[in-house]
Scaffold this motif. Structure first.
Motif, PDB file in Angstrom:
ATOM      1  N   SER A  56      55.284  73.032  28.326  1.00  0.00           N
ATOM      2  CA  SER A  56      54.406  71.887  28.546  1.00  0.00           C
ATOM      3  C   SER A  56      55.206  70.792  29.232  1.00  0.00           C
ATOM      4  N   HIS A  57      54.978  70.646  30.532  1.00  0.00           N
ATOM      5  CA  HIS A  57      55.662  69.628  31.330  1.00  0.00           C
ATOM      6  C   HIS A  57      54.902  68.309  31.337  1.00  0.00           C
ATOM      7  N   ASP A  58      53.634  68.356  30.902  1.00  0.00           N
ATOM      8  CA  ASP A  58      52.765  67.204  31.114  1.00  0.00           C
ATOM      9  C   ASP A  58      52.158  66.612  29.852  1.00  0.00           C
ATOM     10  N   GLY A  61      55.896  67.583  26.521  1.00  0.00           N
ATOM     11  CA  GLY A  61      57.241  67.590  27.065  1.00  0.00           C
ATOM     12  C   GLY A  61      57.214  66.885  28.407  1.00  0.00           C
ATOM     13  N   THR A  62      58.293  67.012  29.135  1.00  0.00           N
ATOM     14  CA  THR A  62      58.408  66.409  30.468  1.00  0.00           C
ATOM     15  C   THR A  62      58.882  67.485  31.445  1.00  0.00           C
ATOM     16  N   PRO A  63      58.811  67.217  32.751  1.00  0.00           N
ATOM     17  CA  PRO A  63      59.332  68.211  33.704  1.00  0.00           C
ATOM     18  C   PRO A  63      60.806  68.552  33.453  1.00  0.00           C
ATOM     19  N   GLU A  64      61.590  67.561  33.022  1.00  0.00           N
ATOM     20  CA  GLU A  64      63.015  67.790  32.761  1.00  0.00           C
ATOM     21  C   GLU A  64      63.253  68.503  31.430  1.00  0.00           C
ATOM     22  N   ALA A  65      62.352  68.301  30.476  1.00  0.00           N
ATOM     23  CA  ALA A  65      62.513  68.881  29.133  1.00  0.00           C
ATOM     24  C   ALA A  65      61.136  69.293  28.602  1.00  0.00           C
ATOM     25  N   PRO A  66      60.620  70.418  29.087  1.00  0.00           N
ATOM     26  CA  PRO A  66      59.285  70.842  28.653  1.00  0.00           C
ATOM     27  C   PRO A  66      59.232  71.191  27.173  1.00  0.00           C
ATOM     28  N   GLY A  67      58.076  70.894  26.567  1.00  0.00           N
ATOM     29  CA  GLY A  67      57.832  71.333  25.198  1.00  0.00           C
ATOM     30  C   GLY A  67      57.321  72.763  25.202  1.00  0.00           C
ATOM     31  N   ARG A  68      56.907  73.245  24.043  1.00  0.00           N
ATOM     32  CA  ARG A  68      56.331  74.594  23.915  1.00  0.00           C
ATOM     33  C   ARG A  68      54.942  74.477  23.327  1.00  0.00           C
ATOM     34  N   LYS A 100      45.998  72.095  33.257  1.00  0.00           N
ATOM     35  CA  LYS A 100      46.530  72.402  34.591  1.00  0.00           C
ATOM     36  C   LYS A 100      47.925  73.012  34.611  1.00  0.00           C
ATOM     37  N   ASN A 101      48.640  72.943  33.507  1.00  0.00           N
ATOM     38  CA  ASN A 101      50.049  73.319  33.501  1.00  0.00           C
ATOM     39  C   ASN A 101      50.252  74.834  33.385  1.00  0.00           C
ATOM     40  N   GLY A 102      49.748  75.573  34.386  1.00  0.00           N
ATOM     41  CA  GLY A 102      49.955  77.019  34.436  1.00  0.00           C
ATOM     42  C   GLY A 102      48.805  77.851  33.919  1.00  0.00           C
ATOM     43  N   TYR A 103      47.744  77.220  33.421  1.00  0.00           N
ATOM     44  CA  TYR A 103      46.633  77.958  32.825  1.00  0.00           C
ATOM     45  C   TYR A 103      45.558  78.286  33.859  1.00  0.00           C
ATOM     46  N   LEU A 104      45.103  79.532  33.841  1.00  0.00           N
ATOM     47  CA  LEU A 104      43.991  79.963  34.677  1.00  0.00           C
ATOM     48  C   LEU A 104      42.792  80.285  33.787  1.00  0.00           C
ATOM     49  N   ARG A 105      41.608  80.003  34.310  1.00  0.00           N
ATOM     50  CA  ARG A 105      40.374  80.299  33.585  1.00  0.00           C
ATOM     51  C   ARG A 105      39.973  81.753  33.770  1.00  0.00           C
ATOM     52  N   PHE A 106      39.507  82.366  32.693  1.00  0.00           N
ATOM     53  CA  PHE A 106      38.972  83.722  32.722  1.00  0.00           C
ATOM     54  C   PHE A 106      37.709  83.769  31.880  1.00  0.00           C
ATOM     55  N   GLN A 150      59.080  66.039  23.292  1.00  0.00           N
ATOM     56  CA  GLN A 150      58.085  64.971  23.252  1.00  0.00           C
ATOM     57  C   GLN A 150      57.617  64.693  24.667  1.00  0.00           C
ATOM     58  N   GLY A 151      56.345  64.331  24.793  1.00  0.00           N
ATOM     59  CA  GLY A 151      55.790  64.015  26.103  1.00  0.00           C
ATOM     60  C   GLY A 151      54.727  62.940  26.013  1.00  0.00           C
ATOM     61  N   PRO A 152      53.982  62.721  27.092  1.00  0.00           N
ATOM     62  CA  PRO A 152      52.965  61.666  27.125  1.00  0.00           C
ATOM     63  C   PRO A 152      51.881  61.801  26.058  1.00  0.00           C
ATOM     64  N   SER A 153      51.608  63.015  25.579  1.00  0.00           N
ATOM     65  CA  SER A 153      50.576  63.213  24.559  1.00  0.00           C
ATOM     66  C   SER A 153      51.134  63.169  23.141  1.00  0.00           C
ATOM     67  N   GLY A 154      52.431  62.936  22.993  1.00  0.00           N
ATOM     68  CA  GLY A 154      53.037  62.838  21.672  1.00  0.00           C
ATOM     69  C   GLY A 154      54.108  63.886  21.452  1.00  0.00           C
ATOM     70  N   THR A 155      54.518  64.007  20.198  1.00  0.00           N
ATOM     71  CA  THR A 155      55.594  64.945  19.884  1.00  0.00           C
ATOM     72  C   THR A 155      55.069  66.373  19.876  1.00  0.00           C
ATOM     73  N   ASN A 156      55.942  67.274  20.212  1.00  0.00           N
ATOM     74  CA  ASN A 156      55.607  68.697  20.168  1.00  0.00           C
ATOM     75  C   ASN A 156      55.406  69.145  18.719  1.00  0.00           C
ATOM     76  N   SER A 157      56.151  68.525  17.791  1.00  0.00           N
ATOM     77  CA  SER A 157      55.987  68.833  16.368  1.00  0.00           C
ATOM     78  C   SER A 157      54.564  68.543  15.918  1.00  0.00           C
ATOM     79  N   ASP A 158      54.011  67.413  16.351  1.00  0.00           N
ATOM     80  CA  ASP A 158      52.654  67.039  15.975  1.00  0.00           C
ATOM     81  C   ASP A 158      51.655  68.084  16.464  1.00  0.00           C
ATOM     82  N   TYR A 159      51.851  68.586  17.678  1.00  0.00           N
ATOM     83  CA  TYR A 159      50.981  69.636  18.229  1.00  0.00           C
ATOM     84  C   TYR A 159      50.988  70.864  17.308  1.00  0.00           C
ATOM     85  N   LEU A 160      52.175  71.320  16.946  1.00  0.00           N
ATOM     86  CA  LEU A 160      52.300  72.501  16.082  1.00  0.00           C
ATOM     87  C   LEU A 160      51.661  72.251  14.720  1.00  0.00           C
TER      88      LEU A 160
END
Length: 191
Positions: A56-58, A61-68, A100-106, A150-160
């Motif tokens: 997750s670059h956006d 996480g960030t482009p320099e340090a992407p989250g998962r 948008k970060n690498g996901y395609l619709r199916f 961590q990125g603009p939407s918050g911490t990666n821990s919070d997502y998990l």
């Protein structure tokens, strides 16, 4: 493939001719529906499993340090539970940007958890050929990565943690997510 898939999704899969579309969410879309919807209900898809293998670059996480964050990987006999939302095609302008970060619709078949029916719907999947894909790692390594991201939407821990809680509310036992959650909580205790 670039990790910005907005134009590719709109080109590959125009939806404007449809009155409404079912959307299947299996990650943050379960607990963060920041878009209008006509109705929602718990659903599952078959042949896929949720994995923390996408960068997750956006958001987390960030482009320099992407989250998962999670994506889906094909797996015979697997079942993935999430939430399905009936939305208008216009909603995909927002969703395509959000995912948008690498996901395609199916299109795939959604099965209602109440056992009464199924519907064809759209799911976003980030496959191994996108630039943001991080791939498999041990649960402990994934947890360590998430703990520091961590990125603009918050911490990666919070997502998990929010995803794990949302899955519990759906009475879903996801061994991958819960193992990473436990490893993360242990790491946070040791700080």
């Amino acid at each position: 493939m670039s990790h910005n898939t907005i134009a590719l999704n709109q080109q590959r899969q125009p939806l404007q001719h449809l009155e409404s579309v079912w959307l299947f969410g299996y990650g943050s879309l379960i607990y963060k529906a920041d878009f209008p919807y006509l109705q929602c209900k718990p659903a599952c898809i078959y042949g896929w499993q949720r994995r923390f293998w996408q960068g997750s670059h956006d958001h987390r996480g960030t482009p320099e340090a992407p989250g998962r964050v999670v994506t889906l990987v094909a797996a015979d006999g697997a079942r993935c539970v999430g939430m399905a939302y009936q939305v208008t095609p216009e909603t995909f302008e927002h969703l395509d940007h959000r995912e948008k970060n690498g996901y395609l619709r199916f299109f795939t078949e959604l099965h209602w958890l109440d056992g009464f029916g199924q519907e064809v719907g759209v799911v976003y999947v980030a496959s191994a050929d996108n630039a943001a894909y991080l791939g498999p790692a041990s649960e402990a390594d994934i947890a360590a990565h998430i703990a520091k991201s961590q990125g603009p939407s918050g911490t990666n821990s919070d997502y998990l943690l929010q995803l794990a809680q949302a899955l519990r509310m759906l009475s879903e036992q996801d061994e991958h997510v819960f193992a990473i959650e436990q490893a993360l909580l242990l790491q946070l205790e040791q700080r």
